[in-house]
Scaffold this motif. Structure first.
Motif, short mmCIF file in Angstrom:
data_model
loop_
_atom_site.label_atom_id
_atom_site.label_comp_id
_atom_site.label_asym_id
_atom_site.label_seq_id
_atom_site.Cartn_x
_atom_site.Cartn_y
_atom_site.Cartn_z
N ARG A 4 22.28 46.74 -17.51
CA ARG A 4 23.70 46.80 -17.86
C ARG A 4 24.36 45.51 -17.39
O ARG A 4 24.24 45.12 -16.23
CB ARG A 4 24.36 47.99 -17.17
N LEU A 5 25.06 44.87 -18.31
CA LEU A 5 25.74 43.62 -17.98
C LEU A 5 27.14 43.92 -17.48
O LEU A 5 27.84 44.77 -18.03
CB LEU A 5 25.79 42.73 -19.22
N ARG A 6 27.55 43.20 -16.42
CA ARG A 6 28.86 43.39 -15.81
C ARG A 6 29.65 42.09 -15.87
O ARG A 6 29.07 41.01 -15.99
CB ARG A 6 28.69 43.82 -14.35
N PRO A 7 30.98 42.17 -15.70
CA PRO A 7 31.80 40.95 -15.71
C PRO A 7 31.41 39.96 -14.62
O PRO A 7 31.66 38.77 -14.75
CB PRO A 7 33.22 41.48 -15.50
N SER A 8 30.80 40.42 -13.55
CA SER A 8 30.40 39.52 -12.47
C SER A 8 29.06 38.84 -12.76
O SER A 8 28.65 37.93 -12.03
CB SER A 8 30.30 40.30 -11.16
N ASP A 9 28.36 39.26 -13.81
CA ASP A 9 27.06 38.70 -14.13
C ASP A 9 27.18 37.35 -14.81
O ASP A 9 28.16 37.06 -15.50
CB ASP A 9 26.27 39.64 -15.05
N GLN A 10 26.17 36.56 -14.62
CA GLN A 10 26.05 35.29 -15.33
C GLN A 10 24.71 35.32 -16.05
O GLN A 10 23.69 35.62 -15.45
CB GLN A 10 26.10 34.11 -14.36
N VAL A 11 24.72 35.04 -17.35
CA VAL A 11 23.51 35.08 -18.15
C VAL A 11 23.00 33.67 -18.38
O VAL A 11 23.76 32.76 -18.73
CB VAL A 11 23.79 35.76 -19.51
N LEU A 12 21.70 33.48 -18.20
CA LEU A 12 21.04 32.21 -18.48
C LEU A 12 20.18 32.42 -19.72
O LEU A 12 19.26 33.23 -19.73
CB LEU A 12 20.18 31.79 -17.30
N PHE A 13 20.53 31.73 -20.82
CA PHE A 13 19.81 31.83 -22.09
C PHE A 13 19.08 30.51 -22.30
O PHE A 13 19.67 29.44 -22.23
CB PHE A 13 20.79 32.09 -23.23
N PHE A 14 17.77 30.57 -22.60
CA PHE A 14 16.99 29.37 -22.84
C PHE A 14 16.28 29.48 -24.18
O PHE A 14 15.72 30.52 -24.52
CB PHE A 14 15.95 29.17 -21.73
N PHE A 15 16.34 28.40 -24.96
CA PHE A 15 15.63 28.34 -26.24
C PHE A 15 14.93 26.99 -26.32
O PHE A 15 15.52 25.95 -26.04
CB PHE A 15 16.60 28.48 -27.41
N SER A 16 13.67 27.02 -26.75
CA SER A 16 12.93 25.79 -27.00
C SER A 16 12.31 25.91 -28.38
O SER A 16 11.61 26.88 -28.66
CB SER A 16 11.84 25.60 -25.94
N GLY A 17 12.59 24.96 -29.24
CA GLY A 17 12.06 25.00 -30.60
C GLY A 17 12.86 24.10 -31.51
O GLY A 17 13.34 23.05 -31.08
N HIS A 18 13.01 24.51 -32.75
CA HIS A 18 13.74 23.72 -33.73
C HIS A 18 15.11 24.34 -33.99
O HIS A 18 15.29 25.54 -33.85
CB HIS A 18 12.98 23.65 -35.05
N GLY A 19 16.06 23.49 -34.36
CA GLY A 19 17.40 23.98 -34.66
C GLY A 19 18.10 23.06 -35.62
O GLY A 19 17.61 21.97 -35.93
N LEU A 20 19.23 23.52 -36.12
CA LEU A 20 20.05 22.68 -37.00
C LEU A 20 21.48 23.16 -36.94
O LEU A 20 21.78 24.20 -36.37
CB LEU A 20 19.53 22.71 -38.44
N ASN A 21 22.37 22.36 -37.49
CA ASN A 21 23.79 22.70 -37.52
C ASN A 21 24.27 22.81 -38.95
O ASN A 21 23.80 22.08 -39.82
CB ASN A 21 24.63 21.61 -36.82
N ASP A 22 25.22 23.70 -39.17
CA ASP A 22 25.86 23.84 -40.47
C ASP A 22 27.08 22.92 -40.46
O ASP A 22 28.03 23.14 -39.72
CB ASP A 22 26.29 25.29 -40.67
#
Length: 196
Positions: A4-22
């Motif tokens: 369960r995520l709370r307002p006091s939590d900090q999430v670390l999201f990591f992605f490695s791969g290919h990407g692009l922008n619209d």
């Protein structure tokens, strides 16, 4: 296991791969294993809507997204013209650090099995970014460490790569990202936004 995520939590999201922008919307897309070449916007992971906005709607305090997306020339019927996740629309509660700057390439480590950006992250979390030597890595320490370190790695390999920091909450107090050498990672289920 659901967390369960709370307002006091900090999430670390990591992605490695290919990407692009619209180029039309400014949204950044992360290419997944099931992304279709002729339908990037419908099948890739939208960094703003599928990741950052969902964490924000779940009530998470802050999100740190680390994106090691190498660049690839792509074209399709929608005219996605910018290669790589190289610029990001600011988000109210997110810090996003990308592997490279606008219009630039990101590279693999010629002497290792990761990208130069991921090499910098691994060094950071094993203590190299702990500038104040308190045994923990802060967002500010990571923001200060990664651009210089990855740029130096690139220079030493006769390459040019400069990570970019997008931080809309630079003045907000944020908890540590973890203890040096012992970053705890938990898988979290992000609930869909409420229909109300």
């Amino acid at each position: 296991t659901q967390v369960r995520l709370r307002p006091s939590d900090q999430v670390l999201f990591f992605f490695s791969g290919h990407g692009l922008n619209d180029a039309e919307t400014g949204d950044s897309y992360l290419l997944t294993i099931d992304t279709k070449a002729k339908n990037f916007t419908g099948t890739a992971l939208n960094l703003q809507k599928d990741v950052l906005a969902k964490f924000e709607s779940a009530g998470v305090g802050n999100v740190v997204a680390l994106v090691d997306a190498c660049q690839k020339t792509v074209s399709n019927d929608k005219g996605l013209s910018v290669v790589g996740v190289d610029w990001v629309k600011p988000t109210a509660k997110a810090v996003v650090i990308t592997a490279t700057g606008p219009g630039k390439a990101s590279y693999e480590d010629p002497k290792g099995s990761n990208g130069l950006f991921t090499k910098g992250l691994l060094a950071a979390f094993t203590g190299a970014a702990d500038k104040d030597k308190n045994g923990e890595i802060s967002v500010a320490e990571l923001e200060g460490f990664l651009p210089d370190t990855v740029s130096e790695y690139a220079y030493n390999a006769s390459l040019n790569q400069n990570p970019t920091v997008y931080d809309a909450v630079a003045t907000a107090p944020r908890p540590s990202l973890g203890r040096v050498g012992k970053v705890l990672v938990k898988a979290a289920v992000v609930p869909e936004p409420s229909e109300r």
